[in-house]
Design an enzyme around this catalytic site. Structure first.
Site, PDB file in Angstrom:
ATOM      1  N   ASP A 164       0.854  -1.186   0.000  1.00  0.00           N
ATOM      2  CA  ASP A 164       0.000   0.000   0.000  1.00  0.00           C
ATOM      3  C   ASP A 164       0.891   1.238   0.000  1.00  0.00           C
ATOM      4  O   ASP A 164       1.659   1.460   0.945  1.00  0.00           O
ATOM      5  CB  ASP A 164      -0.902  -0.012   1.239  1.00  0.00           C
ATOM      6  CG  ASP A 164      -1.981   1.061   1.191  1.00  0.00           C
ATOM      7  OD1 ASP A 164      -2.075   1.757   0.167  1.00  0.00           O
ATOM      8  OD2 ASP A 164      -2.722   1.198   2.179  1.00  0.00           O
TER       9      ASP A 164
ATOM     10  N   ASP B 168      -2.794   2.438  -6.266  1.00  0.00           N
ATOM     11  CA  ASP B 168      -1.726   2.565  -5.278  1.00  0.00           C
ATOM     12  C   ASP B 168      -1.582   1.354  -4.359  1.00  0.00           C
ATOM     13  O   ASP B 168      -0.908   1.442  -3.336  1.00  0.00           O
ATOM     14  CB  ASP B 168      -1.931   3.828  -4.441  1.00  0.00           C
ATOM     15  CG  ASP B 168      -3.208   3.791  -3.626  1.00  0.00           C
ATOM     16  OD1 ASP B 168      -4.072   2.945  -3.913  1.00  0.00           O
ATOM     17  OD2 ASP B 168      -3.341   4.613  -2.697  1.00  0.00           O
ATOM     18  N   GLU B 169      -2.197   0.228  -4.713  1.00  0.00           N
ATOM     19  CA  GLU B 169      -2.034  -0.949  -3.867  1.00  0.00           C
ATOM     20  C   GLU B 169      -2.088  -2.222  -4.702  1.00  0.00           C
ATOM     21  O   GLU B 169      -2.707  -2.265  -5.760  1.00  0.00           O
ATOM     22  CB  GLU B 169      -3.084  -0.981  -2.758  1.00  0.00           C
ATOM     23  CG  GLU B 169      -4.517  -1.025  -3.226  1.00  0.00           C
ATOM     24  CD  GLU B 169      -5.500  -1.097  -2.073  1.00  0.00           C
ATOM     25  OE1 GLU B 169      -5.197  -1.764  -1.067  1.00  0.00           O
ATOM     26  OE2 GLU B 169      -6.573  -0.488  -2.178  1.00  0.00           O
TER      27      GLU B 169
END
Length: 428
Positions: free
Chosen positions: A12, A104-105
């Site tokens: 993350d 974003d993860e």
């Protein structure tokens, strides 16, 4: 292997959009930064800004009250996407099984790679974190667990720049530190129901009998229960999962407007984007909803049921126009529009009714196939509805500022067509 019979990492990125801006602008490092200037609300905040009490969704005038020296930037989604792809590329050095969960993860299946890399899973996570920091200049937090659900909880445990590895022996102890509402998939309603049974922590939930979990939360609850007990119910997959329930496309514009033609052009652009995604996944919609968000964040909406399933904008626009005429009020300023395609089904061929013109429908499909090919080659919306001409009006407002990547073009680039590389905006 006994401590980690399966090892799944959840990666993350820390304050991703703001971190990318700080990586691209070294002079912003260590300073409070927020993005979202084009929407007048915070889209992302750096940890320096969060320390001042600034959170996502806060209005920019409140940001200026909380932190007068905060750096407020327009969102540069193109550069964020480039950084995202590069981050995922780094993760694939450590395992070929990387599932991109969002921009974003990601989930990384590390099971068995410890022997290949000749180090433990926590050391592998440390190397991934170091590589992303050194090569991209952004921080990531990583959780390693027996399942996706445990790994996601672990990645949040020591943010920012934290690493938490939860082995089989530490699973119960770790889950005792987590509120059941922190588990991805357990919302406020489920949390309230569990609280009535005295279930407060994730470990309390994991210790419930399976039958009770099924009665209270159904199939989804049972899947989460198995995952928290260390079973892999949702394996890491590299296949792109098509949207099953609905596709929504919305757009916030600045400044707010009461221009009928401009707002109509916005929702038509939303519809075109949603239809592009539907055709890419081979899906057809049976229902289409239109909503308009007012400047006070209230909204109005309506939907129409399609006689014939479709993913072609020129078949849907005539049906949404009457809805728009009823929803639109010229006395009100609007800040966003949105379109939702729902009741999706696989495009397995169209069943024509007695009154349909099959040749005309096939021509429309061929037309949008050609439009899609042009979009793949020259950029999305290269060919679009004539209503989109209203979107080209130049609005000289501070909130409409474009990010540096769109203003400083390299030789041969255009506003719609650029090289897939970020551009540093460094002022000496």
């Amino acid at each position: 292997m006994s401590r980690f019979p399966t090892a799944i990492a959840h990666v993350d990125a820390d304050a991703f959009f703001a971190s990318v801006e700080q990586a691209m602008h070294p002079e912003y490092r260590g300073k409070p930064v927020v993005t979202g200037k084009e929407r007048n609300i915070v889209a992302a905040a750096s940890y320096e800004a969060k320390a001042k009490g600034i959170k996502r969704g806060v209005a920019l005038w409140d940001v200026k009250k909380l932190c007068p020296d905060c750096i407020i930037l327009p969102s540069d989604y193109e550069t964020y996407s480039i950084y995202s792809l590069r981050m995922f590329s780094i993760l694939r050095r450590y395992s070929p099984l990387v599932e991109e969960a969002s921009i974003d993860e990601a989930y990384v299946d590390l099971t068995g790679v410890a022997r290949y890399h000749r180090k433990g899973y926590k050391r592998i996570a440390m190397e991934m974190q170091r590589a992303v920091r050194d090569e991209l200049g952004i921080g990531i937090s990583i959780g390693v667990g027996l399942s996706k659900s445990i790994a996601k909880l672990a990645s949040k445990y020591r943010k920012p720049a934290g690493i938490t590895a939860v082995s089989s022996g530490m699973r119960s102890l770790f889950l005792k530190t987590q509120k059941v509402g922190n588990v991805c998939g357990i919302g406020p309603s489920a949390q309230a129901l569990l609280a009535k049974q005295g279930i407060v922590t994730a470990d309390d939930f994991a210790r419930l009998p399976e039958g009770l979990v099924k009665r209270m939360l159904g199939k989804l609850g049972v899947e989460l229960w198995f995952e928290l007990n260390g079973a892999v119910v949702r394996p890491v997959t590299t296949e792109e999962t098509p949207p099953r329930q609905s596709i929504m496309k919305s757009k916030t514009f600045a400044p707010p407007s009461r221009d009928r033609n401009f707002i109509r052009a916005q929702w038509i652009r939303n519809l075109e984007s949603a239809c592009i995604k539907a055709r890419r996944h081979g899906l057809l919609a049976s229902r289409v909803a239109l909503f308009l968000r007012k400047n006070d964040f209230d909204h109005v909406s309506d939907e129409v049921k399609l006689i014939q399933k479709s993913s072609l904008p020129n078949q849907v626009i005539p049906l949404l126009d009457p809805l728009f005429a009823e929803l639109f009020d010229p006395r009100i300023e609007y800040r966003a529009t949105g379109v939702i395609l729902s009741d999706l089904a696989c495009d397995a061929g169209i069943q024509y009714s007695l009154f349909d013109d099959p040749s005309l429908t096939e021509k429309k499909r061929d037309l949008y196939d050609a439009v899609g090919e042009l979009g793949e080659r020259y950029g999305k919306h290269t060919v679009s509805s004539g209503a989109s001409l209203y979107l080209r009006r130049d609005k000289k407002t501070s909130r409409a500022d474009a990010p540096a990547r769109k203003k400083n073009l390299l030789k041969g680039e255009t506003f719609r067509r650029r090289l897939n590389v970020p551009l540093w905006d460094v002022r000496l």
